[in-house]
Structures are given as structure tokens and as C-alpha cells.
Design a protein around this motif. Sequence first.
Motif, PDB file in Angstrom:
ATOM      1  N   LEU A 203     -57.885  49.104  61.987  1.00 44.05           N
ATOM      2  CA  LEU A 203     -57.390  49.687  63.198  1.00 44.05           C
ATOM      3  C   LEU A 203     -58.414  49.382  64.373  1.00 44.05           C
ATOM      4  N   VAL A 204     -59.462  48.888  64.014  1.00 47.18           N
ATOM      5  CA  VAL A 204     -60.687  48.816  65.039  1.00 47.18           C
ATOM      6  C   VAL A 204     -61.036  47.487  65.260  1.00 47.18           C
ATOM      7  N   GLY A 205     -61.387  46.782  66.246  1.00 44.72           N
ATOM      8  CA  GLY A 205     -61.833  45.565  66.442  1.00 44.72           C
ATOM      9  C   GLY A 205     -62.922  45.205  65.726  1.00 44.72           C
ATOM     10  N   PRO A 206     -63.299  43.972  65.981  1.00 48.60           N
ATOM     11  CA  PRO A 206     -64.642  43.456  65.444  1.00 48.60           C
ATOM     12  C   PRO A 206     -65.870  44.173  65.905  1.00 48.60           C
ATOM     13  N   ILE A 208     -66.424  47.367  67.332  1.00 46.91           N
ATOM     14  CA  ILE A 208     -66.386  48.679  66.515  1.00 46.91           C
ATOM     15  C   ILE A 208     -66.670  48.607  65.172  1.00 46.91           C
ATOM     16  N   ARG A 241     -59.508  39.907  61.877  1.00 49.40           N
ATOM     17  CA  ARG A 241     -60.400  40.065  62.589  1.00 49.40           C
ATOM     18  C   ARG A 241     -61.773  40.407  62.104  1.00 49.40           C
ATOM     19  N   MET A 259     -51.206  41.214  55.467  1.00 46.74           N
ATOM     20  CA  MET A 259     -51.265  40.688  56.731  1.00 46.74           C
ATOM     21  C   MET A 259     -52.240  39.731  57.119  1.00 46.74           C
TER      22      MET A 259
ATOM     23  N   ASN B  55     -54.966  40.735  70.440  1.00 47.85           N
ATOM     24  CA  ASN B  55     -56.244  41.235  69.745  1.00 47.85           C
ATOM     25  C   ASN B  55     -57.550  41.171  70.574  1.00 47.85           C
ATOM     26  N   TYR B  57     -57.828  44.046  72.455  1.00 51.84           N
ATOM     27  CA  TYR B  57     -57.753  45.584  72.306  1.00 51.84           C
ATOM     28  C   TYR B  57     -57.336  45.927  70.999  1.00 51.84           C
ATOM     29  N   PHE B  58     -57.716  47.161  70.505  1.00 48.79           N
ATOM     30  CA  PHE B  58     -57.529  47.580  69.261  1.00 48.79           C
ATOM     31  C   PHE B  58     -57.280  48.975  69.489  1.00 48.79           C
ATOM     32  N   VAL B  59     -56.961  49.669  68.183  1.00 46.67           N
ATOM     33  CA  VAL B  59     -56.527  51.075  68.338  1.00 46.67           C
ATOM     34  C   VAL B  59     -57.326  52.191  69.323  1.00 46.67           C
ATOM     35  N   PRO B  60     -58.586  52.019  69.023  1.00 54.53           N
ATOM     36  CA  PRO B  60     -59.592  52.786  70.041  1.00 54.53           C
ATOM     37  C   PRO B  60     -59.413  52.690  71.426  1.00 54.53           C
ATOM     38  N   GLU B  61     -59.138  51.235  71.742  1.00 54.44           N
ATOM     39  CA  GLU B  61     -59.245  50.932  73.124  1.00 54.44           C
ATOM     40  C   GLU B  61     -57.904  51.291  73.647  1.00 54.44           C
ATOM     41  N   ILE B 103     -50.489  57.189  63.677  1.00 53.32           N
ATOM     42  CA  ILE B 103     -51.213  56.565  64.566  1.00 53.32           C
ATOM     43  C   ILE B 103     -50.135  55.451  65.333  1.00 53.32           C
TER      44      ILE B 103
END
Lengths: 337, 212
Positions: A203-206, A208, A241, A259, B55, B57-61, B103
Motif C-alpha cells: 500500500l505504500v510507495g518506495p 516509505i 514499485r 499484480m 504511482n 502517490y500511494f495509500v498514505p499520501e 482501505i
Amino acid sequence: MTSRERVLAHLEGRPVDRLPLMPITMMFAAVQTGARYRDYCTDYRVLVEGQIRTAEAFGFDYVNTMSDPAREAADCGAPVEYFESQPVALIEDQALLADKTKLASLKIPDPLGGGRMHNGIKALALFKERVGKDKIIEGWIEGPIAEGADLRGINTLMMDFFDDPPFVHDLFAFVIELELRFAREQLKAGADVIGVGDAAASLVGPDIYHEFVWPYEKKLVDGIHALGGKVRLHICGHTRRILEGMGKLGCDIVDLDSMAPISEARQKMGPHTILLGNLNPVSVLRNGNPADVTAAITECHQQAGTPFIVGAGCEVPRDTPPENLRALCAYAHTHQP
Amino acid sequence: MPDLKELYEAVVSGNAKATQAITQQALADGVDPLKLVNEYMVPAMDEVGRRFEANEYFVPELLISARAMKASLEIIRPILTARGDKPVGRVAIGTVKGDLHDIGKNLVASLLEGGGFEVIDLGVNVSPEKFIETVNSRQANIIAMSALLTTTMPSMKTTIDALKQAGVRDKVKVLIGGAPITQKYADEIGADGYSENAVGAVALAKKAVAAA
């Protein structure tokens, strides 16, 4: 070769007679015994019976203790909900660490203290007794962000990364200590491999991932290796990512969800990482036909190259037609790595 | 008069304190609240959605941007309601009976709100009866259901069937989503629409209310 010899040889880079086969089954395995899924989660004997029957019926090379993500959190005191026919789930609006100051006084539960973790450890001991000579035995723990989310509440944790980074570090450090204690007892009870599920990492990007998650995943992987265990990493969801970081953890098996392109995983993780996966468990395995499954796993294998283990991208869904799972297994039974 | 571009920036960067402060100041200076929504907040959430899709931004952003938007909307919405301004549409959203994974639902709810919809978030584990009650009591014209598990997907059909039985199926458009859901499944159970991602869900909802 026995299943056990095959997997161990493949993990050590020695020749094998055919591709190892290690799909994740939970609810599908419970159905094989006619048990309620609730019992599969709460009674290790039901879990063991379901796993062994499934492994024997389909020719899997391993058995595992995974049933739901809530064993550790439940033992920590987090409110969880038990369903008749679904995995145990955390109740987020009653999250144990909704008040984050509680972390300072939170005690790590004893894995052998008679709770849900202990139940999982008893499953391992019974696996060892019943199939330990032939099958690989896999235990299961949660990774830092998955368990952190279980304790704190996943929506809240996502904002903690911005609101309170020191708290996130403290939380993940707590989780690693908890999980390594759980892993140690699992290995003592008979696990060869520890599966690490860190679903929320997708769920987080690279940024974080690298700042907060990777360092703790690395500590966990290194800790399990120091205890003498092998590591299978599984992150549900879209991991494209963060593939490079996942590859640098040094896991023995990287079990990829559907995915993320497995060809890219190979490219990012190098020629020695053992990739597992990653056909779509719903659209192909559950909803397709045997020919679709064969075509999809052939494609996965071609894209992944060697070393490779056959499995689906995630759990084999409960109502997967057995002939579809047989097609997946037949591919492993008849192909070289 | 505050620089209203800062409102846009504060939503995009997820600064809730700033959105609240700018909104209060702007209203005190006599700026039309609808102008704040339509010219700054909606475009800001569009940008957040674009970055999420790309891609960047992700879930936290996305969640902190949504929180910043809500901090402002909490001030603005009562004013709009009091003067009788209507939202683009009214969406009752929730994860289906038996499913606690929220989520994805939260992302969709936030982007819908950012798209000018009034969102009635029913939370998780929502029974068909609860959806029906919300259609009746709050005049929701869209029901949005989410499921992460193949084992809870069937609750979507149960809910649609219950809407029919209650005689309210024609009053609402039913939109569905979640990891195991496909367009084929949406067609099979008689849903009005399916989106595989949160950004697509907003376009779908806009199309649904335009067609109604």
C-alpha cells in the motif's frame, strides 16, 4: 526425491527432479475436510488434517500453518472477530493501539502461553510427527507493516508515517521482537521455513517502504536466518514499485502476487532469487479452466526463469475447481526448473 | 484575503491544519464556499487522484490529502446545506456483510467526496438492510459496495436482491469494486457499474448520476 529433498535441494541450488510445488491453501484446505473455517483457525488438529489431505491429494511439496493474520495481534489483546466460514479478522475501530501511548506498556505475549500463537506452534509439532519425513513444514508470521497495521489500525498507521515517524519506528521494533520470538518457537517445534506475510507493504510507495518498512523486514529475515530457518516472503497486492528492495532482503523464496510482473521481479532481484508464483488466483485459477491455468503457469515460468517454484499469486480461493488446481500441480509434476 | 491557491496546495500536500485555516479565513472574507469547493478542492483531489494513478502517490499520501480535504469540508458543508445547495450525488458506501477490509473503500469514499459527492460512509460489514435503510432515510442515489474476499463477494448479490425485494432497486445505481471483482461478475449480479480502481470509480459515479 521426496518433497522435502526436492525443496531443500532447490533452495540450496542443487539439481532437482522436477519443479517444487508450494501453493498457499487455507480455506480451500479446510473444505477438503468438511470443517468450518472457524475451526481451521482455532483448532490446530483441523488445520493439520486439512493441510495434509490437500498436500497428499494434489501432490504439494509442503504444508503450512497460515490461517489468518490475527494470531499475534489476538494474543497481544487486540479485539478480533471470528466468522463461521472466513478468516479471523481484526476489528479496526477497536484497535489495540488506537491510543498509541499504550505501546510503551504493551507486553510481548508468550508464544507458548496457550493462545492463538501456541495453537499454531502445536500444528507444527503435529506436522513434524505426521509428515516431517516427507514434506517441508512452513510456519507463518506477520511482517512489520502487516502486524503494525493489525495493532494500530491500518488506516491510522498509513497516516502515522507522516504524523509521527518515531512512533512507527517504535511500533515496528516491537513487532520484530514479537515476531522473532514467535519464529524461534515455530522453528523449535519443527518448521523448516518461516513464511512472512507483509501485505500492507504493497500500500505504500518506495519512499516509505525504504525508510520505514525495509529495515525492519531485513532485521526479521536476518533474525530468522540466524535462528536457522529459511524465509518465504509474501506481500499481497501490487508490489511493482518495491521489487528491488524485496530482492535485497535475502529471502530464500520470494512469493509474488499476481499484480507484479514476474519478469520484472527477475530483472530486479537477479538470477539467484527463487521466485514463486504468480498466476492470478481469482480470474485464472478460480474462474478459468485447466487449459487457462496451464497456459498461465507456463507463461509465469517462462518469465521467471530459474530458480522457480510453482504456486498461485496468493491463496488458492476456497471454491477453486479441483481440476484447475490439478492443472497447476501437473505443471510442477511434469516440468524441470 | 488568503491566497486560495494555497488551499489547493494544502489539499495536495495533505496539510489539514492549513486547509482548515485557509477555509475559515476565506469564508470570513466573504468568499463563496462553493467557489472553494469547485475551484480549489475538487481540482486538488483530481490532482491527488492523478498522482495516485500515476504511482506518484500511494495509500498514505492519498489518505492524508483526503483528511486535509475533509477538514475544510467539515466547515463548508453545513453552510452549503443550510442554503440548500445540492451535492453532485449522494453515495452510501461500505464493505459488504462479512468483510472488514476497508482501505479500498476509504480511498473511493475520499475521491468521491473530492469529486463533489456527499458520501455516507456506512463503514465495514454492512448488511443489506443497512444499505436499504440508507436509501430510504437519506435518499442516497448511489450504493457503492466493496469486497476484498472471494468469500464475501456473494454479499453483493444478496444486497442487490434485497434492494429489489424492498422495492428500492430502481431508486439507486449500484456500483461495486474490490480485488476479486470483475466486470463479468458485476454483469452477472446485475450491478450498474464496476471499476477496478478508485479514480475510475469517481468517473463511474458521475456517469451514473448523469444517466439517472
